[in-house]
Structure formats: C-alpha cells, structure tokens
Design an enzyme around this catalytic site. Structure first.
Site, mmCIF file in Angstrom:
data_model
loop_
_atom_site.group_PDB
_atom_site.id
_atom_site.type_symbol
_atom_site.label_atom_id
_atom_site.label_comp_id
_atom_site.label_asym_id
_atom_site.label_seq_id
_atom_site.Cartn_x
_atom_site.Cartn_y
_atom_site.Cartn_z
ATOM 1 N N GLY A 92 -9.286 -6.898 -19.164
ATOM 2 C CA GLY A 92 -9.982 -5.944 -18.306
ATOM 3 C C GLY A 92 -11.461 -5.866 -18.619
ATOM 4 C CE1 TYR A 122 -6.497 6.927 -17.801
ATOM 5 C CE2 TYR A 122 -8.126 8.663 -18.094
ATOM 6 C CZ TYR A 122 -7.710 7.365 -18.306
ATOM 7 O OH TYR A 122 -8.498 6.512 -19.041
ATOM 8 C CE LYS A 164 -6.384 6.435 -21.577
ATOM 9 N NZ LYS A 164 -6.358 5.241 -22.438
ATOM 10 C CG ASN A 204 -18.251 7.741 -15.681
ATOM 11 O OD1 ASN A 204 -17.271 7.848 -14.963
ATOM 12 N ND2 ASN A 204 -18.912 8.790 -16.146
ATOM 13 C CG ASP A 211 -19.529 15.632 -4.266
ATOM 14 O OD1 ASP A 211 -19.690 14.479 -3.829
ATOM 15 O OD2 ASP A 211 -20.262 16.586 -3.978
#
Length: 318
Positions: A14, A139, A143, A168, A274
């Site tokens: 990835g 998710y 995590k 990010n 958003d």
C-alpha cells in the site's frame, strides 16, 4: 537494533508500505531483512492464515500497516465492516506476535481516532477522552483498541508493542478508487479524468473550508523507521507535520490544479458533507526527539504525487 532482524510489514504493497520499501532499498542495511506482505499472502482476519505467515517468515519485528480503510463517505456507510474486520486483523497480528516472540511491533493508527469534541491541538494523551466523529466510529474504535492492547501486552507480558498516529498520508501508490479513496488521491484521480476528457470544471465535494495536516508518504516512511529502531515507549507517538503546515481543502484543490496545469474553474459542492472541520495535531513529542527533521514542502510533495499518478495511472489502484 544491532543483531540481524527480520521485519515483516503487513499492508506492504500500500501507500505507506511502498514508501518504506523505497527508503529501505536506498539504505541497503545488511542487518535487516524486509518482507512486504500483500493481501495475496493471506487473510489477516483469519487467525490460522496469519499464523502460517509468521511461521513461514519468523519475523523478529513487525510493522502493522494493513487495515480496512476508506474515505469519509465509505466510512459513513460501512461502520460495522470497518469495526469487525480491523478488530480481527489487529488482534491476530498482536497475539501471534506475542505467541511467536516478536521483539517489537509498530502499528499504524490515525488522527481520525481522536474525540470529535476536543481541544486543539490534539496530542497523544487525548486519544480516549471521548467518542470519535460519528462518521467513522467503527474504524476509530478498532484502531483505539490497538493502543489498549499494546499497553495490556506490555503490562502482562512485557511486550514492546507500540503505535504511531500519522496525520493524513499521501503520495505515490495511493488508493485512487473514487468510492473509497482519501481526499488527495481522490482529487488527483478526479482531475486527471476531467482533463483527459477536456473538461473545464473541477468540482470538489464540500465547502473547501475544512483544515487538514498532510504528510508525504516518504517522510512518514523515514519516521516509521526511526520509531522501529529507536523509539522505546508503548505510548503512541504522533507523526505529523507542524501545525503551521495545516492547509484547507480549497488550498489543496488549488495545489493539485497547479500541479496538473489546470486552467479551468474549481467549484465546491456545498450540498455534500465536510466531515470534521479540523483535527489539528501537535507533533511536540516527535519534535522533542527529532527537532531538526525536515518535511518535504507541500507543493513539492503534491507535484511528485501528481507526476507519479500521471505516469502510472493505468496500473494504479483505481
């Protein structure tokens, strides 16, 4: 890390795995053998298949990148899938690492796991202070449990299991599928398709106002290697660019347009969600260890990412 190591990287094909591979191939360290796994090597949600992978390679160290991931809208409609698959995968990796005597595991978390209602900038002590944003709670909780497990394995068995929390991430070898991609690869793919058909309007979902910190995958790879080799705490560490490097989605879209040489109009579809307005992260802990680390300038990293996709779009994960 002085003796020979066998380092197993889950999710090795990835975005982050490919970046780590590029960095370690350039280093050519003779005391490290690297194995980069792909989904073809086995189902990490299955205990027996995961155990077979460990028995085949006998890793001494593990970088755990594999996860079910996706963008805002994919998360919103598949929270249960994100929760169950990631919980199974993470539990298998950590428990089999314990069973087989792995020296160190570094797992990858995300800044999106932090509480939705919180003070900014967020730091490593605030992960469990409240519920995450409802758009990606499946998710996020999966995590967060890695952090809980790391501490429990250390308390009960003395394991050196730790985690990093990147902001990010973007770069070459990203996921460009418009249904499941994150914002940067999604916008790169979208503008690429627009320009290929001669379109003159680049429409971005949302208002363009949300703010984000973005880290180039090659920068993150270098920091991952430092954590693997040097960082000796079970407590997580945020791997992020500085707070002053935060950019809006509007600025991001403009930067991608510039990298493509796009001369058309950029519009924002304000009927679309958003997500979180901001999730500014403090990298003060990282800077305490690495005060002089230099991040790739955002415009340079975006240009390199766009150039990679232009050259490789036919084989990229579309």
């Amino acid at each position: 890390m002085s003796e020979n190591k066998v380092i197993l990287v889950t999710g090795g094909t990835g975005l982050v795995g490919k970046a780590i591979q590029q960095v370690v191939e350039a280093e050519k360290r003779p005391d490290e053998k690297w194995i980069f796994l792909s989904s073809k090597d086995g189902d990490l949600c299955d205990y027996n298949e995961t155990k077979q992978i460990f028995e085949k390679h006998h890793p001494t160290h593990v970088i755990h990148l594999a996860a079910m991931v996706g963008g805002l809208f994919h998360n919103m409609s598949h929270n249960l899938d994100f929760l169950r698959k990631n919980m199974h995968m993470n539990d298998n990796i950590l428990h089999i690492s314990f069973e087989t005597g792995v020296v160190k595991v570094v797992s990858c978390l995300s800044t999106c796991i932090f509480p939705d209602k919180t003070d900014y900038p967020i730091n490593e002590t605030m992960v469990h202070n409240g519920p995450p944003h409802p758009s990606n709670f499946g998710y996020s909780y999966a995590k967060r449990l890695i952090d809980i497990q790391n501490k429990a394995y250390h308390q009960q068995h003395g394991c050196m299991f730790t985690s990093v929390i990147p902001c990010n991430v973007f770069g070459p070898h990203d996921n460009y599928n418009l249904e499941s991609s994150h914002v940067i690869p999604g916008l790169i793919r979208k503008l690429h398709d627009i320009m290929k058909t001669g379109g003159e309007t680049f429409t971005v979902m949302g208002t363009g106002k949300p703010l984000r910190q973005f880290i180039y995958s090659l920068d993150l790879a270098k920091l991952f290697l430092w954590v693997l080799r040097e960082y000796q705490e079970t407590e997580p560490i945020i791997l992020s660019v500085d707070e002053k490097s935060e950019v809006s989605i509007k600025e991001l879209a403009e930067e991608i347009g510039k990298a493509y040489g796009f001369q058309g109009k950029i519009e924002f579809d304000t009927t679309k969600a958003d997500g979180q307005y901001k999730k500014t992260a403090s990298n003060a802990k990282l800077r305490k260890f690495l005060p002089d680390f230099e991040f790739t300038p955002f415009s340079v990293a975006i240009k390199e990412s766009v150039d990679w996709y232009k050259a490789n779009h036919e084989i990229a994960r579309n």
